[in-house]
Each structure stands twice: as structure tokens, then as C-alpha cells.
Scaffold this motif. Sequence first.
Motif, PDB file in Angstrom:
ATOM      1  N   ARG A   9       0.832  -1.206   0.000  1.00 17.52           N
ATOM      2  CA  ARG A   9       0.000   0.000   0.000  1.00 17.52           C
ATOM      3  C   ARG A   9       0.867   1.257   0.000  1.00 17.52           C
ATOM      4  NH1 ARG A   9      -5.074   0.813   4.012  1.00 17.52           N
ATOM      5  NH2 ARG A   9      -5.922  -0.718   2.575  1.00 17.52           N
ATOM      6  N   PRO A  89      -1.254   2.013   7.098  1.00 15.35           N
ATOM      7  CA  PRO A  89      -2.608   2.117   7.631  1.00 15.35           C
ATOM      8  C   PRO A  89      -2.742   1.436   8.984  1.00 15.35           C
ATOM      9  CG  PRO A  89      -2.479   0.335   6.053  1.00 15.35           C
ATOM     10  CD  PRO A  89      -1.122   0.967   6.092  1.00 15.35           C
ATOM     11  N   ALA A  90      -3.956   1.497   9.511  1.00 14.98           N
ATOM     12  CA  ALA A  90      -4.362   0.768  10.707  1.00 14.98           C
ATOM     13  C   ALA A  90      -3.437   0.981  11.887  1.00 14.98           C
ATOM     14  CB  ALA A  90      -4.466  -0.727  10.399  1.00 14.98           C
ATOM     15  N   SER A 183     -11.489   8.316   0.160  1.00 18.90           N
ATOM     16  CA  SER A 183     -10.523   7.915  -0.866  1.00 18.90           C
ATOM     17  C   SER A 183     -10.035   9.139  -1.652  1.00 18.90           C
ATOM     18  CB  SER A 183     -11.129   6.874  -1.802  1.00 18.90           C
ATOM     19  OG  SER A 183     -12.293   7.375  -2.450  1.00 18.90           O
ATOM     20  N   ARG A 213     -12.508   3.648  12.097  1.00 18.67           N
ATOM     21  CA  ARG A 213     -12.407   2.466  11.229  1.00 18.67           C
ATOM     22  C   ARG A 213     -12.281   2.866   9.756  1.00 18.67           C
ATOM     23  NH1 ARG A 213     -16.467  -0.295   8.688  1.00 18.67           N
ATOM     24  NH2 ARG A 213     -18.065   0.749   9.938  1.00 18.67           N
ATOM     25  N   HIS A 214     -13.112   3.807   9.327  1.00 16.68           N
ATOM     26  CA  HIS A 214     -13.083   4.206   7.917  1.00 16.68           C
ATOM     27  C   HIS A 214     -11.758   4.894   7.554  1.00 16.68           C
ATOM     28  CE1 HIS A 214     -17.072   2.916   6.983  1.00 16.68           C
ATOM     29  NE2 HIS A 214     -17.661   3.743   7.833  1.00 16.68           N
ATOM     30  N   THR A 216      -8.851   4.286   8.957  1.00 15.72           N
ATOM     31  CA  THR A 216      -7.864   3.209   8.899  1.00 15.72           C
ATOM     32  C   THR A 216      -7.970   2.453   7.585  1.00 15.72           C
ATOM     33  OG1 THR A 216      -7.845   2.963  11.307  1.00 15.72           O
ATOM     34  CG2 THR A 216      -7.092   1.076  10.015  1.00 15.72           C
ATOM     35  N   GLU A 217      -9.190   2.137   7.168  1.00 20.98           N
ATOM     36  CA  GLU A 217      -9.391   1.413   5.909  1.00 20.98           C
ATOM     37  C   GLU A 217      -8.927   2.228   4.708  1.00 20.98           C
ATOM     38  OE1 GLU A 217     -13.532   0.537   6.063  1.00 20.98           O
ATOM     39  OE2 GLU A 217     -13.290  -1.215   7.375  1.00 20.98           O
TER      40      GLU A 217
END
Length: 423
Positions: A9, A89-90, A183, A213-214, A216-217
Motif C-alpha cells: 500500500r 494504515p491501521a 478515498s 475504522r473508515h 484506517t481502511e
Amino acid sequence: MPLSRSESRQREKRDHRRRRAFQLSMIVAGSIILLTGVGVAVNQADGLPDWLGGNGASEELAVSSPSPTRDAAGGVAASASPDAGTETPAPEPAEDGAVEQPSDGGGGTDERVGLSFVGDMLPGEYIAPIMAQNGYDFPYQKALLYLSVPDLMIGNLELPITTRGTPVEGTPYVYKGSPEALSAMRDAGFDIMSLANNHALDQGVEGMRDTMRHLTEAGIGYMGVGENDKEAFAPLIREVKGIKVAFIGVSGVIPFVEMKADSHVPGIAETYETTRATASIQSAEEQADIVVVMVHWGKDGKDTPENYQRNMARAYIDAGADLVIGSHPHVLQGFEMYKGKWIAYSLGNFVYASYPKGQLAETGVLDALCGKDGDCELKFNPMLVIQSQPTPLEGASAEALLSRLSSISIGAEVGSDGAIVGK
């Protein structure tokens, strides 16, 4: 050896940024050649609302497309290195509370990291109809090169990202944004968002958790909220070019006391006083080379800081902060240097309203070029929000905004090129 999901990523994002920057630089260069060749004079104020000087107003507003590179002496230099802008991420807190990202493979002692900041981000609500018509990437198009160049791009996310949640009652403004907006935000160049503000729990704890959560995704880091105070005050640590940068988010504007994160209470990292914030800064200083505090504070619509803002900023710096970046007043406030460290009291609105007027429309990107010792050079790139798009200014319009910022700064001057220096 195959790449991990995180490494894959990171590489994908770096490649995407380089392609986008190259494509945009070609468009800008082509436009300049075309206009020069045919001798066309473009009045960029045509079609603007009359309060911006359009529709026949006598004073032309000078706006410009950003240069494909930026002067390293005055701000963030365009990065040709494939390692610039590393992101993973995350984020997950370690046992000591910090969130650390792996190194991007740099590490020279003379390296400097490019950090850039904007003010309040509201990718929904007031600009939702414009994005529905033109796409979620529309607000960033005019400022794209300024957002994609820095190693790390940071803002203040002023709404929950959720399709669920229960709207909070008893506050005048309650916001909500679509996960689909993230995004476009990521692809524009944003790496990190502070969630420590008065709208983080507009859709309750459920909305806050969805936001985390969003983000992180989407591969965007965050700080300033959590399942308890340990998580909320935990610094987010990123390493770029061998330099570790810690980001802490705190808010001095929280609608209800039960929204403050505590030992067994999910919520927002607060700074109505500085005890827990300074403890977090001191911990971060032991783990990182540079400590950045993102703070939500001040009086709505006022372009100079309150006394408590100045006192808190100095307390943060005394505790070990290298940069203090403010938001919430919805207008630009000035800059101050204290003990060799910089304070930006408010960066105003960035992506927030569709047709803001006056000082509510003034915005920009603040560049900080920082060494491993925490010393930073600052430059402000002035912009004006036109139909929800932060649009770079040039000429007399840029100089007028920079001059006003200089006049309201404390012990600091903002030059005609945007460079900020201490008096």
C-alpha cells in the motif's frame, strides 16, 4: 521476498503521487506555453461572485495554479525520492500508548522532513451538493500540487465519517460525512487527520468508532480520540527519512463533559487545562524527534488568539512540542515564535463551505520544513475558497493576505513570498 500488505500500500500510494504530480505539472506547463504563444490575457475573476471581484468588478482577483515544484528555501521542496510520503494504515497503540510506523529507509543526519498543514475539513454537509455533482475530489483540484508534495499532509477532520450513529442533541450544528469522501482525500495527498474537535461525537460513540475504522481502511492516520484517555492522548508516530514525527491531537472545545475521554470513557482528548496534554507531549518527546500538537481552540470568527491560547501554546512548547497548529475559529489567525518554536494559532477553513465570504474564505497551506533537531522553517501558501475549492492566490491578492497575516502575528513577520520569520 513478497511485499507485505502494508508495504504494498505504501508503494502504491507513492507511485500514485508521483504520477499525479507529473500529470499536473505537464498540464500547468502546457497551459503556460499555450497562453504565452497566443498572447491571451485571462481575467480569472470572470464568473466569480461579486464579493470576489467577478462580474465586472473593477478590481481583479489574482488566482493561480500552483507551481509544480516549491522553493525548498521557503517551504516544502518537491520530493523526487521514492521514499517520500511513507504511510502505513491501521495504527495500533503500543503498550506505552504510542502509535509507531516503520521507517521508510532514510536516515541521513542532514535530512529534513516536509510537513504541511491545513485547517478545518468538512467533506460533506455544506459542500455535499457540489461534490455530488462534481465528484468527491472536486474540492482539492485547484490546490492539488500543494497537497501532494509534502512528506506528510495533515488536517483537522471536523465531522464524523459514518452511515450510522445517533445525532447528538443540544448543539446548534451536527455533522456527518460519507465514507466515500475519504478515498478522494487520501488521493489528494492527506496522510493524517486530527479528530480532537467539538464535532468528533456528533453521531455518538458509534459514529466516532466508524470514523476511526473508515480512516484506517482508507490508509489515513488519526489521533485525538479513543476508547479511553490512554488511546485518545496517544501520539501517532510516523517515520520519514529517518526522522520520527509524533502527532498529538487535543481539543479545548467539547460540547459536553461526558464526551471527554477518561480511563473507562471513550471520547476526545481534552485540553481545558494542560496537565494531560503536557504529559502526552513529554512522553512523545522521548519517542520521537519532532513533536507536533494539533489543538482545537479559540473564539469563532476572531482573527487573533485569546490569552489562554497563548498560555497553552507556551505550556506545550515548554513540555517539548516543536510545532503547535491550531484550528476552530474558522478564520486565519497569526503566527508566533516562542523559544525558537512555531505556533500557528488558526489555519481557518480549508474544505468547509461552498461560497464563504470575507475572512471565512481566506485559507492556505502551511509548510514546515523540519530537521531532526525539531527546528522548522515555515512558509504559508495563501489561497481563497471559490465554490468550495481552495484556490492559490498570486500577485497583489496574495501579498494583501500575507500582509494581513503579518500584521496580526506576534513577534513574527510573513513575507511577500509567504516565508515566516521571527522579528
